[in-house]
Design an enzyme around this catalytic site. Sequence first.
Site, mmCIF file in Angstrom:
data_model
loop_
_atom_site.group_PDB
_atom_site.id
_atom_site.type_symbol
_atom_site.label_atom_id
_atom_site.label_comp_id
_atom_site.label_asym_id
_atom_site.label_seq_id
_atom_site.Cartn_x
_atom_site.Cartn_y
_atom_site.Cartn_z
ATOM 1 N N TYR A 209 22.188 -10.716 24.479
ATOM 2 C CA TYR A 209 22.789 -11.548 25.517
ATOM 3 C C TYR A 209 23.584 -10.616 26.426
ATOM 4 C CZ TYR A 209 21.757 -16.228 23.739
ATOM 5 O OH TYR A 209 21.122 -17.379 23.364
ATOM 6 N N HIS A 390 17.240 -28.179 25.921
ATOM 7 C CA HIS A 390 17.147 -26.830 25.363
ATOM 8 C C HIS A 390 17.336 -26.812 23.850
ATOM 9 C CE1 HIS A 390 17.246 -22.483 25.278
ATOM 10 N NE2 HIS A 390 18.396 -22.500 24.643
#
Length: 618
Positions: A209, A390
Amino acid sequence: MTCVLLFRLLLLMTLAAPFQGKRLGPTSGLRYSRFLDHSNVIFLRWDFDLETEIITFELQVRTAGWVGLGFTSRYTRAGSDLVVGGVLPDGNVYFSDQHLVDEDTLEEDGSQDAELQGLTEDTVYTTMRFSRPFRSCDPHDQDITSDTIRVLAAYGLDDTLKLDRDRTFVKSIFLLQIVHPDDLVFPEDTIIHDLELTNFLIPEDDTTYACTFLPLPIVSKKHHIFKFEPKLVKHNETMVHHILVYACGNASVLPTGVSDCYGADPAFSLCSQVIVGWAVGGTSYQFPDDVGISIGTPLDPQWIRLEIHYSNFHNLPGVYDSSGIRIYYTANLRKYDMGVLQLGVFTFPIHFIPPGAESFLSYGLCKTEKFEEINGVPVPDIQVYGYLLHTHLAGRALQAVQYRNGTQLRVICKDDAYDFNLQETRDLPNRMEIKQGDELLVECHYQTLDRDSLTFGGPSTINEMCLIFLFYYPRNNISSCMGYPDIIHVAHELGEEVSDSMEGMMAMNNVEWTPENIKKAEKACKEAQQMVIIKTIDEVVENTTGWIPEIISTPRGPCLESSGGKVEPQDKTPAGFRAAPMALSGSSTATLRCLPLAALLFGQGALSWLLATLQVGV
């Protein structure tokens, strides 16, 4: 005599009168299109009428053989719905509504629910155009819904109807798109701005990330962002899993450079209010003409956090990336400032999914009763117009349900056939209102038959998430409202003695995950008290608690009886059925509802003609 003449007139005018409303005849343009294979051999166009619940397809394939289009499931092609057709060497056409008995064997349906509008073959393409109901009364036909649809396309090199796996393709598509981009206004004064990483070396790790903080465009007066799209760098394989842009509060002290979003430096996880987002399978998205993201006023964010999730599962070295989000903005202001509200299960390891589960449901509760208190100023009713769903790889279905005064009000959005590889922002058919005090529940459905160890909530693709982003207006300062179950209660229900949340989470590893214990865990998570966490753009956090309400399933509407074939008695489902609308002609599938009598009589001078005829008859 008068009655006979009147009947003949009505029949004549019914056949001659133009159809009032959207008509998808044999020559109508179809708004949507997509290639269904990587080599661009199979091209699909489609359009639909929500009122009559009829969808029209046009399949164009680079072949002189048969072509087929239908729908299949995630797990098997057996039972798939497939409409096939072609042109014989003598010029005659063949066309049939069929289904797959097993992975390879076709059989004609007893009820022919697809109606042919055209079938041609030239030196390059075979083109088949047909229409069908969203929901027929034939159990061999898959319903067309607002869920993700797995479109099945196949073709042959000649007219022998035999499936070849090398010429059979499946592609997930959201067929019932409400707004087409061409229907939206694109301002002439549009300015483009890119929010991106520059030559970022993707680590040789499964999951990264990467976060950095970037300024929004500097403008001297208020502007609106009205569109965004991913800016992706092509590599040998897809490494970018998702890209999120978070608005930062103007009082935030932000770090510089690029670092792990959720690593050793907590500053790189600052800013939690999503304003735009993209995930695998998504494309560009343009907001409705009356909403936009406000920039340029003292109340608007000046900086954002750009988060890019990389999945480098093959641990490739030396791969540089400059991906990001491209935004389009204008000084031509819209009526409303929009916001994004993040709902679902708080993403951390207290969220768990057992291994070997055929089905496991997780719940995240949002209670809006404290929105005004934490927002600092009154919160107007929220008008929701779009959403983004999601989960990661174990996700099978999601839905967001709204409650008011303890009663289920509506399902805001859902997808019972969720596909990880098709995550896109979708418009609601109608805008939905959320009032202060309403409760919002997100339910996520998982399957982990391919896993032999627990799956925990977390950032990696092999971890799980359960999130729904609601796009709404007018904007307020609430960024997220998510819940998670009391893990101590869950552990106790599974026979584990624990005294705190950390012990409760670790105790899940001690459970023998039999089908009975999987169901026991699901029940315990649903019945446990929910901890609800509400956050604002300025990182103010408020906690509350609540309980998971029951979800009442919405019954399906009536099926549509075929006008092209018989309907067996067993095909008439308990939800009921209705007759197909009258066809305008034998070669056309345009449908006709009840035309007003006045339109029949007054159209084309019919009233005068009728009076003259009646006088002659008298």
